[in-house]
Design a protein around this motif. Sequence first.
Motif: not given
Length: 358
Positions: A19-39
């Motif tokens: 439910a939290e506001p989410q970073p833009n997965p196409d534009l923001e490094d914050e999302f890419t870093e989250r994805y890499e941590r998850l993997c």
Amino acid sequence: MNFTPGPTAVPPAVRDAMAEPQPNPDLEDEFTERYERLCDDLATVYGTDHDVVVPGGEGILGLESAIASLVSPGDRVLCLSNGRYGDGFADFVDSYDGEPELVSAPYDEGFDLEGIEAALEDAASDSEPFALATMVHCETPTGTLNDLDPVLDLLDEHDVLSVVDAVSSLGGTPVPTDRIDVCLGASQKCFSAPPGLTTAAISDRAWDAMAAREPSSLYTNFLPWKDVSDGFPYSHLSANVAALETAIDLLLEEGLESVFERHEDAAERCRERGRALGLEVYPEPERQSPTVTAFRRPGDATEIQQRVAEEEDVVLATGLGEMEDDILRFGHMGYNAEEENVDRAMDALESVLRDRRG
């Protein structure tokens, strides 16, 4: 109360993360870093050094993507089955113009090892080897957990790639991922996150095989996920990724050994309560999964499921296909794998059965 074998109940912390506001997965490094941590964290759960990728799409996307990424028209594929999802792999192979060879066993038995070995030897003698073999670790519709190691031994002997559906076992019981070329999971089972994400651990030789063929699809293709440093193949499901990251954090905080033990305890409690009610478990004890229990209820499973939901506010599952009205299923996986949750569900069932008996 939801006590089905997926989608499972979702913990409050996971719902809050989504439910939290989410970073833009196409534009923001914050999302890419989250994805890499998850993997990275998922690799720990898988227990593997293989690459882990997380495409956006419900778990069936992973099964189809494995076939779409590895099967070229005319490729022979050995499909091993003792359940509905094992059978389904052959349908995927056929839809991508491969040539499936199905080695089947009864749904309440283990894999047909003699049949598998004979098929592999025949293919070798014909000089038409199998491109890969498919199988299912936990057949959710029947609560069957398959022993993969003897099959993987045979595939290693014949140098055949392996694709395993571990959607209903991963995160609830050990999976021999490092022996598997493509090991598939999903967010909505033992991880207790909402449906919407596929997970896959992919070996180097599987990546090489994918790179050596012409892709037949973009969306059902793992290869674009191998390197996302320059962006994702399509806009990712940012809220689902946040939810799964939190779910995996909870699992790792508890510790995998503790998680597996909790699933075993919940399964044993469910079956103990079932035996006290005179219920028979499907299949035999050596093949029962710690993540789901299937009780035989020939001819009345649907009626019981409906009454438990209407009268006790507990949602259970029945079997699938021809076994829909013959099996009643309890999903003690993920967040629900607690003995008090098992007791709540079994109390509901006991109440309905007692009323039916008068």
